[in-house]
Design a protein around this motif. Structure first.
Motif, PDB file in Angstrom:
ATOM      1  N   CYS A   1       0.553   8.025  -5.582  1.00  0.00           N
ATOM      2  CA  CYS A   1      -0.651   8.854  -5.742  1.00  0.00           C
ATOM      3  C   CYS A   1      -0.389  10.258  -5.225  1.00  0.00           C
ATOM      4  CB  CYS A   1      -1.806   8.268  -4.933  1.00  0.00           C
ATOM      5  SG  CYS A   1      -2.664   6.967  -5.784  1.00  0.00           S
TER       6      CYS A   1
ATOM      7  N   GLY B   1       0.782  -1.232   0.000  1.00  0.00           N
ATOM      8  CA  GLY B   1       0.000   0.000   0.000  1.00  0.00           C
ATOM      9  C   GLY B   1       0.812   1.279   0.000  1.00  0.00           C
TER      10      GLY B   1
ATOM     11  N   LEU C   1       2.135   2.565  -3.430  1.00  0.00           N
ATOM     12  CA  LEU C   1       0.972   2.982  -4.211  1.00  0.00           C
ATOM     13  C   LEU C   1       0.465   4.340  -3.730  1.00  0.00           C
ATOM     14  CD1 LEU C   1      -0.894   1.763  -6.419  1.00  0.00           C
ATOM     15  CD2 LEU C   1      -2.367   0.970  -4.573  1.00  0.00           C
TER      16      LEU C   1
ATOM     17  N   ALA D   1      -4.327  -2.875   1.923  1.00  0.00           N
ATOM     18  CA  ALA D   1      -3.558  -1.891   1.160  1.00  0.00           C
ATOM     19  C   ALA D   1      -4.509  -0.872   0.519  1.00  0.00           C
ATOM     20  CB  ALA D   1      -2.723  -2.593   0.102  1.00  0.00           C
ATOM     21  N   ILE D   2      -5.637  -1.374  -0.009  1.00  0.00           N
ATOM     22  CA  ILE D   2      -6.604  -0.454  -0.612  1.00  0.00           C
ATOM     23  C   ILE D   2      -7.251   0.410   0.470  1.00  0.00           C
ATOM     24  CG2 ILE D   2      -8.597  -0.237  -2.134  1.00  0.00           C
ATOM     25  CD1 ILE D   2      -8.083  -3.159  -2.969  1.00  0.00           C
ATOM     26  N   MET D   3      -7.493  -0.210   1.644  1.00  0.00           N
ATOM     27  CA  MET D   3      -8.182   0.531   2.695  1.00  0.00           C
ATOM     28  C   MET D   3      -7.332   1.652   3.290  1.00  0.00           C
ATOM     29  SD  MET D   3     -10.254  -2.469   4.657  1.00  0.00           S
ATOM     30  CE  MET D   3     -11.316  -1.353   5.535  1.00  0.00           C
TER      31      MET D   3
ATOM     32  N   TYR E   1     -15.462  -3.721   1.521  1.00  0.00           N
ATOM     33  CA  TYR E   1     -14.117  -4.171   1.154  1.00  0.00           C
ATOM     34  C   TYR E   1     -13.978  -5.669   1.369  1.00  0.00           C
ATOM     35  CZ  TYR E   1     -12.200   0.527   0.690  1.00  0.00           C
ATOM     36  OH  TYR E   1     -11.927   1.791   0.270  1.00  0.00           O
TER      37      TYR E   1
ATOM     38  N   ILE F   1     -10.046   9.139  -4.815  1.00  0.00           N
ATOM     39  CA  ILE F   1      -9.253   8.458  -3.782  1.00  0.00           C
ATOM     40  C   ILE F   1      -9.897   8.659  -2.422  1.00  0.00           C
ATOM     41  CG2 ILE F   1      -7.047   8.467  -2.570  1.00  0.00           C
ATOM     42  CD1 ILE F   1      -5.715   9.064  -5.228  1.00  0.00           C
TER      43      ILE F   1
ATOM     44  N   MET G   1      -3.921  -7.313   0.557  1.00  0.00           N
ATOM     45  CA  MET G   1      -4.388  -6.551  -0.607  1.00  0.00           C
ATOM     46  C   MET G   1      -5.587  -5.685  -0.219  1.00  0.00           C
ATOM     47  SD  MET G   1      -3.845  -9.573  -3.399  1.00  0.00           S
ATOM     48  CE  MET G   1      -4.651  -8.948  -4.824  1.00  0.00           C
ATOM     49  N   VAL G   2      -6.527  -6.283   0.523  1.00  0.00           N
ATOM     50  CA  VAL G   2      -7.694  -5.513   0.963  1.00  0.00           C
ATOM     51  C   VAL G   2      -7.247  -4.337   1.827  1.00  0.00           C
ATOM     52  CG1 VAL G   2      -9.757  -5.581   2.402  1.00  0.00           C
ATOM     53  CG2 VAL G   2      -9.289  -7.453   0.837  1.00  0.00           C
TER      54      VAL G   2
ATOM     55  N   LEU H   1     -12.656   6.383  -1.492  1.00  0.00           N
ATOM     56  CA  LEU H   1     -12.267   5.064  -0.976  1.00  0.00           C
ATOM     57  C   LEU H   1     -12.383   5.012   0.538  1.00  0.00           C
ATOM     58  CD1 LEU H   1      -9.054   4.080  -2.983  1.00  0.00           C
ATOM     59  CD2 LEU H   1     -11.277   2.980  -3.081  1.00  0.00           C
TER      60      LEU H   1
ATOM     61  N   LEU I   1      -4.943   3.184   1.638  1.00  0.00           N
ATOM     62  CA  LEU I   1      -4.505   4.077   0.558  1.00  0.00           C
ATOM     63  C   LEU I   1      -4.991   5.527   0.732  1.00  0.00           C
ATOM     64  CD1 LEU I   1      -3.226   4.405  -2.338  1.00  0.00           C
ATOM     65  CD2 LEU I   1      -5.470   3.815  -3.228  1.00  0.00           C
TER      66      LEU I   1
END
Lengths: 299, 294
Positions: free
Chosen positions: A89, A82, A85, A153-155, A120, A109, A150-151, A112, A157
């Motif tokens: 950004c 994360g 990434l 990392a998006i959370m 998620y 973004i 992975m989940v 999110l 972000l």
């Protein structure tokens, strides 16, 4: 005392009360959690709790090492995936994007951050888990640390990206101009001048993200498998440890609290205390780190 | 979560404080007169009951008990039935020591528990089947009870071991403490076998079902109420998990949903149990997807 001064005093007390109230809430939650956990520390023992690898409340075995390892590894995974990434950004938004693009990307973004974590989790369960299962290894079911990281990392972000972007934008324009004026390229300016100046802000952003990652519960429960095992590599490649199933500290509490009574319940509160301490240590370290960097720079 | 726990504790404390004063507990001789009843006979229905009944125990029985309580309260507006969770074991203890009027348990009562409290009376109000399901892509359609035990214990790890394709078996289970898991352990695993630590654990029947449906080679146990086309039911010892097979005894993984009383039920307690076992109560039982008792 005239009326204006009266209003001042009143408001000062009101604000002070708010601040003290927040402090009181933190202290009370801390005391409550610790008090509920105390019988577990007494009855099970701190060493057994922290080093035991078997969690079987039915048989009175309460070791949370597996969950500490699970929380630690999933957070590490989230940071590895994360942070680059999010930083990418942030740099794009702060330094590169034309205003029109920025005004489109930034709200997306930030959006999110507004998605509920159960969504998620659902996304992870039906999209990422089958994707990860595509890695053809015996023992890999898709549920495990990689999907969970992975989940996460998006959370994390949006938190890391927006706080870092703010930090990068706060670097005075004159720094960039000076660097460019002595012949540095844009990339050199960014790498040697802007990012080092924004370092403490970026570090705070990462710590905020870490806190969110450690505390995330429901999305983790849905994708991590929740098996009480110390994660281990599936074959000779140590990276396959991320395909292992695991359970997080938060997940342990959430999954079992509804049934727990007696010592089992105390042990779950103890899990909460350990999590509390972990986050405190992490925040403290980061604070110390940021403080030292600032001090060095001032020197 | 914390708030819940606190509330539950407060609730339990209230019951403890209130009930301990007036109710007999196990071991005491000759239960005192039930203060909750207006009249001395339960048979003289319809009559009106007042006061409060406390019902504590299994979280599996809880939702059903709440509906059954609402149905009965409709007939007796002055009576309040307070239903609380806590788990089957809490249900047994609360009934045994008299801290609750009725205990709930979604499993058989252990001989040790009956030894400790011979006064305990067990009333089976419904039955619930536990089905063994796999992901629909699995080609095995039937297993013996021993094979099911072997798979969940982690001794059989490949479907080829039970006549299927060469595919790793992924065991999916509920978490420790779940009533469905406890009943499954009791009915299938027995005393010695333990569900493998490698199993994927999901905290609800719904999450278990979704996990099985998207994981090739997965197997799990599910309450009958959660069976649908997203998972494939397995015939155990030749019997598919259907209500008919559970009713005629050919499907054996069936657990009782129990209400427990200290001594023979009297007054409002007796009347409520009579309502539950009567046509109206059993209609609610069937409506909720459980097997009525007849």
């Amino acid at each position: 005392m005239n009326r204006k001064q009266g209003a001042d005093t009143l408001m000062r007390f009101a604000f002070m009360a708010s601040a003290l109230g927040s402090l009181l809430i933190v202290v009370m939650i801390g005391i409550f959690t610790f008090r509920e956990a105390l019988p577990a520390f007494r009855g099970i023992g701190l060493q057994e709790l922290l080093t035991g690898t078997v969690w079987r409340p039915g048989q009175e075995e309460y070791g949370i090492l597996a969950m500490i390892a699970g929380s630690g590894l999933v957070t590490l995974g989230a940071v590895i995936l994360g942070v680059p990434l999010a930083l990418g950004c942030a740099i794009f938004l702060a330094e590169i994007a034309p205003p029109a693009v920025r005004e489109l990307v930034r709200p997306s973004i930030e959006l999110l951050a507004g998605i509920p974590s159960v969504v998620y989790g659902l996304f992870g369960m039906v999209v990422l888990v089958p994707l990860v299962r595509g890695i053809d290894l015996p023992g890999n079911t898709g549920f495990g640390l990689l999907s969970a990281s992975m989940v996460l990392a998006i959370m994390i972000l949006p938190t890391i990206a927006s706080v870092s972007e703010y930090a990068i934008r706060s670097v005075p324009q004159s720094f960039r101009e000076a660097s460019l004026a002595v012949g540095a390229t844009r990339w050199e300016t960014l790498r040697r001048v802007v990012l080092p100046s924004a370092r403490s802000g970026i570090l705070s952003a990462v710590v905020l993200g870490l806190g969110r990652a450690l505390g995330e519960t429901i999305a983790m429960i849905m994708v991590i498998g929740n098996s009480v095992i110390v994660p281990a590599a599936l074959n000779d490649n140590p990276l396959t440890i991320f395909l292992s199933r695991a359970r997080t500290l938060t997940g342990n509490v959430a999954v079992e609290i509804n049934y727990a009574t007696g010592l089992h319940q105390n042990a779950l509160f103890a899990t909460g205390v350990i999590l509390f301490l972990l986050i405190m240590v992490m925040n403290g370290t980061a604070r110390a780190l940021i403080g030292r960097k600032n001090w060095e720079r001032r020197r | 979560m914390n708030a819940n726990t606190v509330l539950r504790k407060l609730g339990l404390l209230t019951i403890l404080a209130g009930a301990a004063l007036v109710l007999p507990s196990c071991g005491e001789q000759a239960p005192a007169e039930d203060v909750l009843q207006d009249s001395t006979t339960a048979e003289a229905l319809p009559e009106s009951f007042t006061g409060e009944l406390s019902v504590v125990g299994s979280t599996t029985v809880q939702p059903l008990a709440e509906l059954l309580a609402a149905g009965f309260e409709g007939l007796h507006p002055d009576l309040t039935i307070v239903v609380q969770g806590g788990g089957s074991s809490v249900g047994v203890t609360s009934a045994s020591d008299g801290t609750a009027d009725i205990g709930m348990a979604s499993r058989e009562i252990k001989p040790s528990e009956l030894d400790a409290c011979p006064e305990l009376r067990v009333h089976v109000i419904a039955r619930d089947g536990i089905a063994i399901v796999t992901d629909p892509g699995t080609d095995v359609t039937g297993l013996t009870l021993d094979q099911v035990r072997g798979i969940f214990a982690g001794e059989i790890t490949n479907w080829s071991g039970v006549g299927g394709a060469d595919q790793v078996i992924t065991v999916v289970s509920r978490e420790e403490g779940s009533g469905t898991r406890a009943a499954f352990e009791e009915l299938v695993m027995g005393e010695e076998a333990v569900i493998t630590g490698d199993a994927i654990l999901q905290p609800s029947n719904g999450a278990v079902r979704t996990t099985v449906s998207i994981t090739p080679g997965a197997i799990a146990f599910l309450s009958f109420g959660y069976l649908d086309e997203t998972t494939a039911p397995i015939a155990v010892d030749g019997a598919l998990p259907t209500e008919e097979n559970a009713a005629d005894g050919s499907y054996r993984i069936v657990r009782p949903l129990n209400m427990l009383t200290l001594g023979e039920p009297r007054g409002a307690v007796a009347a409520w149990l009579e309502f539950i076992l009567g046509p109206d109560g059993q209609a609610i039982v069937a409506e909720e997807g459980y097997l009525p008792v007849n």
